[in-house]
Design a protein around this motif. Structure first.
Motif, PDB file in Angstrom:
ATOM      1  N   GLY A 111       0.815  -1.218   0.000  1.00 13.78           N
ATOM      2  CA  GLY A 111       0.000   0.000   0.000  1.00 13.78           C
ATOM      3  C   GLY A 111       0.843   1.260   0.000  1.00 13.78           C
ATOM      4  N   SER A 112       1.918   1.225   0.803  1.00 13.17           N
ATOM      5  CA  SER A 112       2.809   2.387   0.852  1.00 13.17           C
ATOM      6  C   SER A 112       3.436   2.660  -0.503  1.00 13.17           C
ATOM      7  N   VAL A 113       3.869   1.597  -1.174  1.00 11.10           N
ATOM      8  CA  VAL A 113       4.472   1.755  -2.502  1.00 11.10           C
ATOM      9  C   VAL A 113       3.419   2.249  -3.490  1.00 11.10           C
ATOM     10  N   TYR A 114       2.232   1.637  -3.444  1.00 12.85           N
ATOM     11  CA  TYR A 114       1.192   1.973  -4.406  1.00 12.85           C
ATOM     12  C   TYR A 114       0.798   3.450  -4.319  1.00 12.85           C
ATOM     13  N   TYR A 115       0.572   3.932  -3.099  1.00 15.28           N
ATOM     14  CA  TYR A 115       0.106   5.306  -2.958  1.00 15.28           C
ATOM     15  C   TYR A 115       1.210   6.332  -3.164  1.00 15.28           C
ATOM     16  N   SER A 116       2.479   5.905  -3.046  1.00 15.15           N
ATOM     17  CA  SER A 116       3.568   6.858  -3.290  1.00 15.15           C
ATOM     18  C   SER A 116       3.840   7.028  -4.781  1.00 15.15           C
ATOM     19  N   ILE A 117       3.547   6.002  -5.592  1.00 16.35           N
ATOM     20  CA  ILE A 117       3.790   6.099  -7.045  1.00 16.35           C
ATOM     21  C   ILE A 117       2.586   5.567  -7.812  1.00 16.35           C
ATOM     22  N   ASN A 118       1.370   5.912  -7.367  1.00 16.76           N
ATOM     23  CA  ASN A 118       0.167   5.343  -7.984  1.00 16.76           C
ATOM     24  C   ASN A 118      -0.046   5.806  -9.421  1.00 16.76           C
ATOM     25  N   ASP A 119       0.619   6.895  -9.834  1.00 14.46           N
ATOM     26  CA  ASP A 119       0.495   7.300 -11.221  1.00 14.46           C
ATOM     27  C   ASP A 119       1.287   6.374 -12.146  1.00 14.46           C
ATOM     28  N   MET A 120       2.233   5.607 -11.581  1.00 13.17           N
ATOM     29  CA  MET A 120       3.097   4.736 -12.362  1.00 13.17           C
ATOM     30  C   MET A 120       2.722   3.267 -12.201  1.00 13.17           C
ATOM     31  N   ILE A 121       2.305   2.871 -11.007  1.00 11.13           N
ATOM     32  CA  ILE A 121       2.134   1.451 -10.708  1.00 11.13           C
ATOM     33  C   ILE A 121       0.683   1.026 -10.914  1.00 11.13           C
ATOM     34  N   ASP A 122       0.493  -0.138 -11.502  1.00  9.22           N
ATOM     35  CA  ASP A 122      -0.851  -0.666 -11.773  1.00  9.22           C
ATOM     36  C   ASP A 122      -1.298  -1.605 -10.655  1.00  9.22           C
ATOM     37  N   SER A 123      -0.442  -2.559 -10.271  1.00  4.46           N
ATOM     38  CA  SER A 123      -0.825  -3.549  -9.268  1.00  4.46           C
ATOM     39  C   SER A 123       0.423  -4.241  -8.739  1.00  4.46           C
ATOM     40  N   ILE A 124       0.277  -4.913  -7.572  1.00  2.23           N
ATOM     41  CA  ILE A 124       1.381  -5.635  -6.939  1.00  2.23           C
ATOM     42  C   ILE A 124       0.861  -7.013  -6.518  1.00  2.23           C
ATOM     43  N   TYR A 125       1.693  -8.040  -6.716  1.00  5.84           N
ATOM     44  CA  TYR A 125       1.241  -9.401  -6.414  1.00  5.84           C
ATOM     45  C   TYR A 125       2.417 -10.203  -5.842  1.00  5.84           C
ATOM     46  N   PHE A 126       2.148 -10.887  -4.702  1.00  3.98           N
ATOM     47  CA  PHE A 126       3.166 -11.723  -4.068  1.00  3.98           C
ATOM     48  C   PHE A 126       2.544 -13.089  -3.791  1.00  3.98           C
ATOM     49  N   VAL A 127       3.262 -14.178  -4.145  1.00  2.00           N
ATOM     50  CA  VAL A 127       2.737 -15.513  -3.943  1.00  2.00           C
ATOM     51  C   VAL A 127       3.897 -16.452  -3.622  1.00  2.00           C
TER      52      VAL A 127
END
Length: 601
Positions: A111-127
């Motif tokens: 969430g921290s990464v997403y909201y800091s660069i949300n204009d660049m990042i689409d989604s994040i996935y960890f498995v």
């Protein structure tokens, strides 16, 4: 011609010099411009290529910085404790809560990464291969979330450190009804033979990078390409000249390994290629058609011509300054003489020059000193006159009070109240011990307050306690100094023009305190008060030295004495409402506050 020169010599010196300098300067500037253009034109063409290369390099640095942002965020998350724990599955049946806390921490990092660069990042996935799955996607509700773990883990995209890039493609991790184009950064944890494995995917918006490259303008027809290790490229989405074919990407990749290439062909067009340093497995490359280099050279020619024009203007300005520099001392002396005529006695006529103007300025300086000596004598006489005026004002105040007090004593004797008359005489004696004060004009605040206290006792006995009084003076100012008989005339006015005409018991309050470098005294009475018109008339009378109204006599003398001793640092303010109250506030500088003020004391 002769008449022309006669008219020239009749003009002011500054104009004469300008008429000589300007033609010489213009001819010189034109000659310099012609020779500079002829000698520098070839060098300008060479320099244009050098400047363009620098421009491309700077652009490449800027683009790489953008690309580095999500990559560095992924590295930080990959190295975090919570991701490491989930990857290695360091849990037992008893500490499931710690596992949930690590999952939550992993999600919070996303969430921290997403909201800091949300204009660049689409989604994040960890498995992980043990079934742990953490995802973050804020777009349309996905139809399906997930990947074929083994297929992704075994892809031939990873470097030795486990990081890999996937060029622009349709996202299948978060499948939605509206297809989305993304660029994926992938980190795999573990090896093919590892027991524990995991995959972390950062999906970046392809459109973001296309828009970023669209904004780069390295030349009219040039463009920037971001090339991945396998030769695939994200190209400016509005390519201005040509499309890059598969065989072109191989050629570009081969060429940039040898550095920047000035002359090569992409498609059918001759171009220059400038490559950046390699970061994050990607190359940022600027491709500039040769025709743009020629265009840049032509632009620089125009700039040079404009520069020559500007140089001519600058040289003309310098010629004007030179003429002004020669005529300025004469103008300065003329202006200083005018200043001195208008009363500026601090003007300096000295000019740092040894020529005729220096001699003239020294003569004017000696003349000024003679005038100032005469002024000093006049000022000394004015000071003596002011001292005499002060003595006259004091002689007006003291008999005025004595006359009223003796009238009160006589009134008591006539009424047969000899005991009160005797008590009043004793108070009067104490009053005059301070009032006369061995001829001193400046006394301590404590003496002035004792002076007021005796005066109020006398008046209270005279009016048979028709008023009461309160004195509240801060101990902080008791040892400060002030003018004698500053407060008494105001107290007297409060009794005679405020309390005396009031029905019932009146009140007088005297207070004093210190504020910064001033003493503030307030005299309040709840007597007859004044209307706005009466208050305005009183203030006008106080400020008029020739006004002889009895009501303003004592106040005017106090005001004049304060101005004479302390100048603008002393002040009297009046406030009043008809049939309610009158208040007088006096501001007097302390000894510290008098520094820098010329005094006659």
């Amino acid at each position: 011609m002769r008449r022309l020169f006669e008219n020239l010599w009749r003009r002011p010196i500054k104009q004469q010099l300008n008429l000589i300098y300007i033609p010489v300067i213009l001819i010189s500037a034109i000659l310099i411009g012609i020779f500079s253009y002829l000698f520098q034109i070839k060098q300008i063409e060479k320099n244009s290529s050098f400047l363009l290369e620098n421009s491309v390099n700077q652009t490449a640095i800027s683009v790489n910085e953008k690309i580095n942002i999500p990559f560095s965020q992924m590295v930080a998350e990959s190295d975090s404790v919570s991701v490491g724990n989930l990857f290695m599955n360091r849990y037992t049946e008893e500490d499931k809560s710690r596992k949930y806390m690590d999952i939550l921490d992993c999600y919070n990092q996303m969430g921290s990464v997403y909201y800091s660069i949300n204009d660049m990042i689409d989604s994040i996935y960890f498995v992980t291969n043990t079934g742990v799955e953490v995802s973050l996607y804020k777009g349309d509700t996905p139809v399906n979330i997930g990947i074929d773990f083994n297929e992704w883990f075994n892809r031939d995209i990873y470097s030795e450190t486990g990081y890999g890039w996937i060029e622009s493609h349709e996202d299948k991790v978060f499948s939605s009804k509206s297809p989305r184009s993304v660029i994926s950064i992938v980190k795999k944890f573990g090896t093919k033979d590892s027991k524990n494995k995991a995959i972390l995917i950062y999906n970046l918006k392809t459109e973001y990078f296309k828009e970023l490259l669209d904004k780069v303008n390295i030349s009219p027809n040039g463009y920037v390409v971001v090339m991945s290790p396998d030769g695939k490229a994200i190209v400016n989405s509005t390519i201005k000249t040509l499309n890059i074919e598969d065989n072109d990407t191989a050629k570009i990749k081969s060429d940039i390994e040898r550095g920047s290439i000035n002359d090569t062909k992409i498609g059918k067009e001759k171009v220059s290629i400038y490559s950046s340093s390699e970061d994050n497995l990607w190359k940022v490359i600027g491709i500039v058609p040769k025709k743009d280099l020629v265009s840049e050279a032509n632009n620089l020619k125009v700039i040079l011509i404009a520069f020559i024009g500007i140089l001519s203007i600058v040289l003309l300005y310098i010629s004007t300054l030179l003429a002004k520099g020669v005529s300025k001392p004469i103008e300065i002396l003329s202006n200083k003489v005018k200043e001195f005529e208008f009363g500026n006695i601090n003007v300096e006529f000295e000019i740092d020059t040894e020529n005729e103007l220096g001699t003239l300025s020294k003569g004017l300086e000696r003349f000024k000193e003679s005038v100032l000596e005469l002024l000093r004598k006049v000022m000394q006489e004015e000071k003596q006159k002011s001292k005499l005026e002060l003595l006259i004002m004091q002689s007006q105040i003291k008999p005025h009070f004595l006359y009223n007090t003796l009238g009160s004593i006589k009134h008591l004797i006539d009424m047969g109240r000899n005991d009160k008359a005797s008590e009043m005489c004793a108070a009067l004696s104490k009053f005059y011990m301070i009032g006369l004060s061995a001829g001193r004009d400046i006394i301590y605040v404590s003496e002035e307050i004792e002076h007021i206290r005796n005066y109020l006792k006398i008046q209270q006995m005279r009016y048979d306690k028709e008023f009461e009084f309160y004195i509240n003076i801060s101990e902080e100012i008791m040892n400060e100094k002030m003018l004698i008989l500053t407060l008494q005339p105001i107290i007297e006015n409060a009794i005679y023009h405020g309390i005396k005409g009031k029905e019932g018991l009146g009140t007088i309050i005297l207070s004093g305190n210190k504020k910064e470098d001033k003493m503030i005294f307030e005299i309040y009475d709840d007597g007859l008060g004044m209307s706005e018109q009466e208050l305005d008339n009183l203030i006008t009378a106080i400020n008029n030295r020739n006004d002889q109204q009895l009501k303003s006599f004592g106040l005017r003398n106090v005001n004049n004495r304060l101005k004479l001793y302390f100048g603008s640092k002393a002040r009297m303010n009046f406030f009043s409402i008809k049939n309610e109250f009158t208040q007088v506030i006096i501001e007097i500088p302390t000894e510290a506050g008098q520094k820098g003020e010329e005094k006659y004391v």
